[in-house]
Motif scaffolding. Sequence first.
Motif, PDB file in Angstrom:
ATOM      1  N   TYR A 180     -43.171  38.577   9.222  1.00 47.67           N
ATOM      2  CA  TYR A 180     -42.476  37.414   9.056  1.00 47.67           C
ATOM      3  C   TYR A 180     -42.345  36.534  10.196  1.00 47.67           C
ATOM      4  N   LEU A 181     -42.084  37.095  11.349  1.00 43.35           N
ATOM      5  CA  LEU A 181     -41.834  36.123  12.468  1.00 43.35           C
ATOM      6  C   LEU A 181     -43.220  35.722  13.138  1.00 43.35           C
ATOM      7  N   ALA A 182     -44.454  36.662  13.189  1.00 39.79           N
ATOM      8  CA  ALA A 182     -45.549  36.217  13.737  1.00 39.79           C
ATOM      9  C   ALA A 182     -46.370  35.159  12.962  1.00 39.79           C
ATOM     10  N   ASP A 183     -46.018  35.436  11.554  1.00 36.20           N
ATOM     11  CA  ASP A 183     -46.795  34.426  10.706  1.00 36.20           C
ATOM     12  C   ASP A 183     -46.207  33.215  10.432  1.00 36.20           C
ATOM     13  N   HIS A 184     -44.880  32.901  10.844  1.00 33.58           N
ATOM     14  CA  HIS A 184     -44.032  31.750  10.541  1.00 33.58           C
ATOM     15  C   HIS A 184     -44.748  30.525  11.209  1.00 33.58           C
ATOM     16  N   PRO A 185     -44.796  29.275  10.544  1.00 29.65           N
ATOM     17  CA  PRO A 185     -45.401  28.019  11.137  1.00 29.65           C
ATOM     18  C   PRO A 185     -44.462  27.716  12.461  1.00 29.65           C
ATOM     19  N   LEU A 186     -43.392  28.010  12.531  1.00 31.26           N
ATOM     20  CA  LEU A 186     -42.348  27.712  13.599  1.00 31.26           C
ATOM     21  C   LEU A 186     -42.420  28.413  14.900  1.00 31.26           C
ATOM     22  N   ILE A 187     -43.280  29.453  14.706  1.00 35.61           N
ATOM     23  CA  ILE A 187     -43.545  30.467  15.908  1.00 35.61           C
ATOM     24  C   ILE A 187     -44.830  30.240  16.245  1.00 35.61           C
ATOM     25  N   ASP A 213     -49.058  32.110  20.135  1.00 31.64           N
ATOM     26  CA  ASP A 213     -49.275  32.791  21.760  1.00 31.64           C
ATOM     27  C   ASP A 213     -47.560  33.425  21.834  1.00 31.64           C
ATOM     28  N   VAL A 214     -46.941  33.383  20.843  1.00 28.86           N
ATOM     29  CA  VAL A 214     -45.639  34.263  21.159  1.00 28.86           C
ATOM     30  C   VAL A 214     -46.010  35.593  20.829  1.00 28.86           C
ATOM     31  N   THR A 215     -45.517  36.323  21.814  1.00 31.94           N
ATOM     32  CA  THR A 215     -45.595  37.862  21.537  1.00 31.94           C
ATOM     33  C   THR A 215     -44.367  38.559  20.730  1.00 31.94           C
ATOM     34  N   VAL A 216     -44.809  39.046  19.481  1.00 36.38           N
ATOM     35  CA  VAL A 216     -43.674  39.765  18.846  1.00 36.38           C
ATOM     36  C   VAL A 216     -43.980  41.209  18.539  1.00 36.38           C
ATOM     37  N   THR A 217     -42.636  41.971  18.986  1.00 39.19           N
ATOM     38  CA  THR A 217     -42.906  43.417  18.964  1.00 39.19           C
ATOM     39  C   THR A 217     -41.659  43.832  18.418  1.00 39.19           C
ATOM     40  N   GLY A 218     -41.716  45.171  17.392  1.00 41.94           N
ATOM     41  CA  GLY A 218     -40.615  45.542  16.877  1.00 41.94           C
ATOM     42  C   GLY A 218     -40.492  47.106  17.228  1.00 41.94           C
ATOM     43  N   TYR A 219     -39.257  47.410  17.182  1.00 47.71           N
ATOM     44  CA  TYR A 219     -38.964  48.904  17.473  1.00 47.71           C
ATOM     45  C   TYR A 219     -37.698  49.147  16.754  1.00 47.71           C
ATOM     46  N   VAL A 220     -37.614  50.682  16.337  1.00 49.99           N
ATOM     47  CA  VAL A 220     -36.616  51.298  15.647  1.00 49.99           C
ATOM     48  C   VAL A 220     -35.734  51.843  16.455  1.00 49.99           C
ATOM     49  N   TYR A 221     -34.434  51.632  16.608  1.00 41.37           N
ATOM     50  CA  TYR A 221     -33.503  52.354  17.468  1.00 41.37           C
ATOM     51  C   TYR A 221     -32.962  53.337  16.827  1.00 41.37           C
ATOM     52  N   GLU A 222     -33.051  54.732  17.220  1.00 40.69           N
ATOM     53  CA  GLU A 222     -32.633  55.770  16.545  1.00 40.69           C
ATOM     54  C   GLU A 222     -31.000  56.243  16.971  1.00 40.69           C
TER      55      GLU A 222
END
Lengths: 192, 192, 192, 192, 192, 192, 192, 192
Positions: free
Chosen positions: A152-159, A162-171
Amino acid sequence: HVHEWVDESVDARDDWARRRRKDIPNDKRLFVLACMDERIPVEEVLGLELGDAHVFRNAGGKVTDDVVRSAALTLQFFDTEEIIVVNHTDCGMMSAADEDVVGGLEATVGGEMDDVDLDPALPDLNIGDASIAEWVRMTDDIDEACTAQVAYLADHPLIPDDVTVTGYVYEVESGHLRRPGERIGEEISERV
Amino acid sequence: HVHEWVDESVDARDDWARRRRKDIPNDKRLFVLACMDERIPVEEVLGLELGDAHVFRNAGGKVTDDVVRSAALTLQFFDTEEIIVVNHTDCGMMSAADEDVVGGLEATVGGEMDDVDLDPALPDLNIGDASIAEWVRMTDDIDEACTAQVAYLADHPLIPDDVTVTGYVYEVESGHLRRPGERIGEEISERV
Amino acid sequence: HVHEWVDESVDARDDWARRRRKDIPNDKRLFVLACMDERIPVEEVLGLELGDAHVFRNAGGKVTDDVVRSAALTLQFFDTEEIIVVNHTDCGMMSAADEDVVGGLEATVGGEMDDVDLDPALPDLNIGDASIAEWVRMTDDIDEACTAQVAYLADHPLIPDDVTVTGYVYEVESGHLRRPGERIGEEISERV
Amino acid sequence: HVHEWVDESVDARDDWARRRRKDIPNDKRLFVLACMDERIPVEEVLGLELGDAHVFRNAGGKVTDDVVRSAALTLQFFDTEEIIVVNHTDCGMMSAADEDVVGGLEATVGGEMDDVDLDPALPDLNIGDASIAEWVRMTDDIDEACTAQVAYLADHPLIPDDVTVTGYVYEVESGHLRRPGERIGEEISERV
Amino acid sequence: HVHEWVDESVDARDDWARRRRKDIPNDKRLFVLACMDERIPVEEVLGLELGDAHVFRNAGGKVTDDVVRSAALTLQFFDTEEIIVVNHTDCGMMSAADEDVVGGLEATVGGEMDDVDLDPALPDLNIGDASIAEWVRMTDDIDEACTAQVAYLADHPLIPDDVTVTGYVYEVESGHLRRPGERIGEEISERV
Amino acid sequence: HVHEWVDESVDARDDWARRRRKDIPNDKRLFVLACMDERIPVEEVLGLELGDAHVFRNAGGKVTDDVVRSAALTLQFFDTEEIIVVNHTDCGMMSAADEDVVGGLEATVGGEMDDVDLDPALPDLNIGDASIAEWVRMTDDIDEACTAQVAYLADHPLIPDDVTVTGYVYEVESGHLRRPGERIGEEISERV
Amino acid sequence: HVHEWVDESVDARDDWARRRRKDIPNDKRLFVLACMDERIPVEEVLGLELGDAHVFRNAGGKVTDDVVRSAALTLQFFDTEEIIVVNHTDCGMMSAADEDVVGGLEATVGGEMDDVDLDPALPDLNIGDASIAEWVRMTDDIDEACTAQVAYLADHPLIPDDVTVTGYVYEVESGHLRRPGERIGEEISERV
Amino acid sequence: HVHEWVDESVDARDDWARRRRKDIPNDKRLFVLACMDERIPVEEVLGLELGDAHVFRNAGGKVTDDVVRSAALTLQFFDTEEIIVVNHTDCGMMSAADEDVVGGLEATVGGEMDDVDLDPALPDLNIGDASIAEWVRMTDDIDEACTAQVAYLADHPLIPDDVTVTGYVYEVESGHLRRPGERIGEEISERV
């Protein structure tokens, strides 16, 4: 002279206290989206100190219009260059059935949710034909959900691209981050 | 026997890791709305430890539909009984003119904001006749803004009447909280 | 040999304990004028250790004949090269009206202040035609007062021209120094 | 509720920062007169923390009109009930001959001291027929000097009779306080 | 390999525990003669760690035949190269009159000291025509006594000429060492 | 009042610095006889702090006339009630043959030991018909030696009968004390 | 970017948690055989941290088929290159007579040991014509036993020739390791 | 008297160093069976200090005849009353196929395993008709394996019925213990 050292400390404080007015970015140029769950030590697992990052936290760590608004402002005006999403296991937002959640909200307001201002500061805001359950954003699988928020963030026109978007799951059961889908505990209890 | 002590620690971990599934509330039954600014040590100034509170943070510490959604969920399902709002001085959200902010966003998307999904996960969400500047929520006076956020929450139908709502302004120049309108530094430099 | 190390420590102690007789200056060649208020951590905010500076403290951190005497002695005989003035907000010396202060003093002595030796060790000392209120030195504005003290010292014939004189206001509300007139808290609560 | 704890800390800070305006005395109701020598850890030897006492420091720890002014203000307006005087061995103010000191000052001003404003903020202040050497206050014997300062204060009309006045000599060679005249080192090197 | 590290630690322990059998000297090649008074932190004021020096302590820190015996052994067989003597102020051995001390001893034995074996392990040891008071070694002046002990050792035929002998007086009133005769506290309380 | 606390600390220092003149005993009323070996942490293994005990140390921790003199003085004049003897394994005083030691001493003085003053401060002191080897006091067995030193002291007429005398052997190989003859390491390497 | 640091910590955790599946050896490539006695700080005396070595511990630190099995697995599959054996004094396995031990075991099972499965998971395991006392492995001399265990391992066909095997005896009475046969305490209590 | 305190510490050391000869049990009367894996902080997760428990560790934490021997000795002679088994995830003993392990061992010995003494100290020991793979003890499922080890011990005739036997699986991915079969991470990533 001693006053030179004092002047430096006076100036450093001025830069800290008027950081926004002086267009000084946060120290890591980082925006974080994380769940507001009380068990997530966001700063610790990302190695962040006070001053390092803008940390947005909401129920579920889900992308909403508020996330888009907040990310756009820091990206646009404060030189932020990176986004990290942190979701987590045992998220309260995933363990309930949709109808139970909606039913509970309606019980509180004592009527239909249609008659409630979703945003009291912006009463015009509405969700059109979408359902309240969609607005509440329950989760079926936390790894898939994390991947979806990144998209959602990587594809949004307001982002910007060249902004890096990374996701993690905290256990919460291990106190560690994993990449979505890379659950170590799933496989290491049995023979190969 | 030693295994009794071990069993207790195994059970304590289970309660922590499955807290949401077991309907265990956060330790202080508290929901916090704070600005995502990198200089605000929210947990420290409120005396909170890991596990104590659900901390929602967005740009400006403003009430949005996401705040309403998140607060409603913790109040409804996890026995939360108190809300604290933390705004702060030198907030990035207050130092720019509305037209500059909107202009900047439009430059990023390369067109009108009308054509942009404000919420990519819920494309039906829209702000009706309201302006993008209203949605962005610039601030004129931080003390008045803090008082307004408290009112938005206290008066909302999804927030039960017996929930306590309190607001503070965090001074980045002093590292202390003040109640809205109680600025000490304003008066103590001059003779009575 | 061990006695060489011991001899060095014996000599170092001798230099410390007979510093004045041996014409050894303080470690930073610094004279500080500060208010005697109990809330001012003078050494901490100036980064000073024991041995570093001559610290003069009186009511208000104001230039008096005692300040001139003390500064002249350290400048003249102990190679001091720098002066720093530290005033502060919420100074007790500024919050009262002149007539209240003078009235209070007269109530204590049970008569006119004219009949009181201002300096019991030097009864000849007197203030001529000046008023007791002028001698007590109330303050209207702490930033202006700080600038004035710097000027009194910088311009005095007993202070050589190559001595650096700098002034700061310590904010008791923030725990930080500011330069006179540079009050951060004054402006950062409102939109530009 | 958490906000009750927060409110207490907000109030405590207000009491600290507006202590003078609220007529709150220092924590020990104590006024200290000490020498400004850089080797005297005044707070440590008197067991004082930040907030405990008004500490006046000048060259020699001698009673001057500035001491009288400062003590009178804290006694009169801030409930101070006790005075402690701290002089010390190897005081710079005692090791020089009167004529050397006066000669040095005159060399600095390039003329007679008679033409110099002793107090630039209060030009009317003068020492009548007294000599500059008397104003500079050299010391012959530190134990006698300490006893004299205690007497000047105890007998002064601006110091109420129920104020306790005590004096000590700080030994820079031992790091300990002694009562005036009770020099341990004087006698314990020889047989009784 | 790990066993190499273990072997080193095994060897180091062997060198420590069999140091005398292996003719390993103490780490500083130092012999100290000090008083046995309970207030003298001998190791601390000489900067010594465990393993550094042979420390002889007796009543008064006086040279006796036992001191000569002990010093000769370490100088002769364990490469010791330096001697330091530490006497101290307020020494119990100096504050009594000779006749009181001898009288006290005789009261204990219930008779003449002549009939007592001064050394029960070596009954032949005797003091010839010397008096018991000489054997007890009262002190008149600690600085002179220190200088004398240094001379006794430096001049003794069992102490080789290239051994350095140095003496200090430890001041129990200041916690510092001085060289004999260099009493700082003696002079710095009065004007030059 | 603060000066009461200060007075107490001034008095406590006076009691410490003039302890002997005021007939104040050491804190544990204890006299220790220990070897001067550099590896013996006497204070640590006996649980002693500065101020607790008179610690006599010589070569071997053997009873000599100096030990008798020192013990008698503290027992007689300073209320000491207990004696502890500390000998140790690998003592340098036991590993050499008598003739080697005497030969070494004679080589140093370049002649017969008969011509040497054993005590330069008391030249009359002599050992009659005893041999120099007896005076040097080599040791055959450290446990037997410890028991013997205890007996010498317990039976001496200058040591009152109600004084407790106890002896221990410090093991440099283990860092622990043992009672004489109770060597743990001797038996626990083999089957019962 | 911050996510690079996070990715590194995620990967490091993966390497730790899946070490065996990824064929990662222990950090020191070390296998330790030690007694299970509760007083042996195996890791501390060998200087080992968590992750450093495979530590096998059984009654007596004796070589058994289980030791052979465990060592063979780590040597064969996890690149282990070194073996250290740690036996200790006062081992419970050495202080009893064979017949007492066997008698005690038979009392527990209420019959002959011949009828008991020595290994319930592998009932076919048996000791042929050997006696139960041999299987229990009492010890006569701990130094000889240590040397023997080293030989059993060094000579076994499942232990490759280039594996280093070293043995030590841990002294519970001293807290130190010794090489077999090098008992310091044995000799240093008596004259050479 | 000080010697009483010293005697107590001498006795305490004797009790520690001769614990086995004096029939003193370990402090918790506990026997632990754990895997020798380098990542398992056995003492930490069970809350054990030095002196608390006999800790047996082998490859896999599996019950073998060595475990039976060791447990029987501590239960029979040292009053041990409790057994805890600790297995763990990612165990090296479970990740390989049987034929690969046996093949690897045979490659090392360069021949059949039948010709190898499984126990060099007890050559009569053999596994009868069982296979080498059974002797090596690979694992299919760690939770089932843990339950099985508990059963082997609880049911063995050398383990009295009143001994408590408990088993846990240590998760190397979380640093926590779980009871067999209670894997938290298995279920909390998905909606109920």
